[in-house]
Design a protein around this motif. Structure first.
Motif, PDB file in Angstrom:
ATOM      1  N   HIS A   5       1.146  -1.373   0.370  1.00 58.85           N
ATOM      2  CA  HIS A   5       0.113   0.181  -0.097  1.00 58.85           C
ATOM      3  C   HIS A   5       0.922   1.134   0.023  1.00 58.85           C
ATOM      4  O   HIS A   5       0.857   2.526  -1.244  1.00 58.85           O
ATOM      5  CB  HIS A   5      -1.181   0.013   0.450  1.00 58.85           C
ATOM      6  N   SER A   6       2.005   1.366   1.024  1.00 62.86           N
ATOM      7  CA  SER A   6       2.757   2.360   0.862  1.00 62.86           C
ATOM      8  C   SER A   6       3.631   2.742  -0.369  1.00 62.86           C
ATOM      9  O   SER A   6       3.862   3.674  -1.195  1.00 62.86           O
ATOM     10  CB  SER A   6       3.829   1.951   2.043  1.00 62.86           C
ATOM     11  N   ILE A   7       3.790   1.822  -0.932  1.00 63.38           N
ATOM     12  CA  ILE A   7       4.235   1.899  -2.511  1.00 63.38           C
ATOM     13  C   ILE A   7       3.481   2.209  -4.004  1.00 63.38           C
ATOM     14  O   ILE A   7       4.015   2.923  -4.121  1.00 63.38           O
ATOM     15  CB  ILE A   7       4.928   0.358  -2.695  1.00 63.38           C
ATOM     16  N   VAL A   8       2.336   1.659  -3.402  1.00 63.71           N
ATOM     17  CA  VAL A   8       1.738   2.406  -4.664  1.00 63.71           C
ATOM     18  C   VAL A   8       0.907   4.560  -4.078  1.00 63.71           C
ATOM     19  O   VAL A   8       0.842   4.643  -5.431  1.00 63.71           O
ATOM     20  CB  VAL A   8      -0.008   1.312  -4.405  1.00 63.71           C
ATOM     21  N   GLN A   9       1.163   4.306  -2.755  1.00 57.82           N
ATOM     22  CA  GLN A   9       0.873   5.778  -2.629  1.00 57.82           C
ATOM     23  C   GLN A   9       2.209   6.747  -3.042  1.00 57.82           C
ATOM     24  O   GLN A   9       1.720   7.648  -3.530  1.00 57.82           O
ATOM     25  CB  GLN A   9       1.209   5.612  -1.299  1.00 57.82           C
ATOM     26  N   GLN A  14       4.729   9.491  -7.956  1.00 63.18           N
ATOM     27  CA  GLN A  14       5.558   9.822  -9.265  1.00 63.18           C
ATOM     28  C   GLN A  14       5.228   8.926 -10.694  1.00 63.18           C
ATOM     29  O   GLN A  14       5.116   8.392 -10.537  1.00 63.18           O
ATOM     30  CB  GLN A  14       6.664   8.849  -8.426  1.00 63.18           C
ATOM     31  N   PRO A  15       4.254  10.078 -11.249  1.00 58.81           N
ATOM     32  CA  PRO A  15       3.686   9.033 -12.420  1.00 58.81           C
ATOM     33  C   PRO A  15       4.790   8.467 -13.231  1.00 58.81           C
ATOM     34  O   PRO A  15       4.333   7.904 -13.890  1.00 58.81           O
ATOM     35  CB  PRO A  15       3.188  10.522 -13.288  1.00 58.81           C
ATOM     36  N   LEU A  16       6.471   9.276 -13.583  1.00 58.21           N
ATOM     37  CA  LEU A  16       6.709   9.389 -14.546  1.00 58.21           C
ATOM     38  C   LEU A  16       7.710   7.681 -13.992  1.00 58.21           C
ATOM     39  O   LEU A  16       7.725   6.731 -15.057  1.00 58.21           O
ATOM     40  CB  LEU A  16       7.827  10.541 -14.426  1.00 58.21           C
ATOM     41  N   LEU A  17       7.655   7.487 -12.857  1.00 57.19           N
ATOM     42  CA  LEU A  17       8.301   6.492 -12.385  1.00 57.19           C
ATOM     43  C   LEU A  17       8.026   5.573 -12.508  1.00 57.19           C
ATOM     44  O   LEU A  17       7.942   3.786 -13.206  1.00 57.19           O
ATOM     45  CB  LEU A  17       8.639   6.573 -11.316  1.00 57.19           C
ATOM     46  N   ALA A  18       6.118   6.288 -12.185  1.00 58.74           N
ATOM     47  CA  ALA A  18       5.250   4.616 -12.354  1.00 58.74           C
ATOM     48  C   ALA A  18       4.986   4.055 -13.773  1.00 58.74           C
ATOM     49  O   ALA A  18       5.360   2.910 -14.050  1.00 58.74           O
ATOM     50  CB  ALA A  18       3.695   5.094 -12.373  1.00 58.74           C
ATOM     51  N   LEU A  19       5.252   5.098 -15.352  1.00 58.00           N
ATOM     52  CA  LEU A  19       5.071   4.838 -15.621  1.00 58.00           C
ATOM     53  C   LEU A  19       6.585   4.299 -16.876  1.00 58.00           C
ATOM     54  O   LEU A  19       6.317   3.072 -17.382  1.00 58.00           O
ATOM     55  CB  LEU A  19       5.152   6.247 -16.908  1.00 58.00           C
ATOM     56  N   ALA A  20       7.634   4.011 -16.404  1.00 59.53           N
ATOM     57  CA  ALA A  20       8.760   3.755 -16.085  1.00 59.53           C
ATOM     58  C   ALA A  20       8.807   2.259 -16.147  1.00 59.53           C
ATOM     59  O   ALA A  20       9.144   1.524 -16.898  1.00 59.53           O
ATOM     60  CB  ALA A  20      10.102   5.048 -15.675  1.00 59.53           C
ATOM     61  N   ILE A  21       7.906   1.954 -15.007  1.00 57.90           N
ATOM     62  CA  ILE A  21       8.028   0.944 -13.912  1.00 57.90           C
ATOM     63  C   ILE A  21       7.269   0.131 -15.023  1.00 57.90           C
ATOM     64  O   ILE A  21       7.062  -1.184 -15.260  1.00 57.90           O
ATOM     65  CB  ILE A  21       8.019   0.761 -12.549  1.00 57.90           C
TER      66      ILE A  21
END
Length: 82
Positions: A5-9, A14-21
């Protein structure tokens, strides 16, 4: 479960990091398909587009934060940062 849950939060901020991952995960999934499979090529191509988009957005963000090149950015709609 609390750690997930904390990772998702964190990734929501950090949308760019989420996009890259997400693009890297798609690339790995696409690599599991045989080389000639259409679905595998489609997934890998989508992952590549995601990585290119993340890179382009990161470059635009850095350029916007760097005061040395503010001259070109108002032309594309990015406001000047103080």
């Amino acid at each position: 479960m609390d750690q997930a849950h904390s990772i998702v939060q964190f990734l929501r901020g950090q949308p760019l990091l989420a996009l890259a991952i997400g693009a890297i995960v798609l690339s790995v999934i696409g690599g599991l398909f045989p080389q000639r499979a259409l679905l595998g090529r489609l997934v890998r191509g989508t992952a590549t587009l995601g990585l290119v988009a993340a890179f382009g957005l990161t470059v635009a963000q850095v350029a916007r934060l760097n005061g040395g090149i503010d001259v070109a950015l108002p032309e594309v709609g990015c406001p000047r940062r103080p």
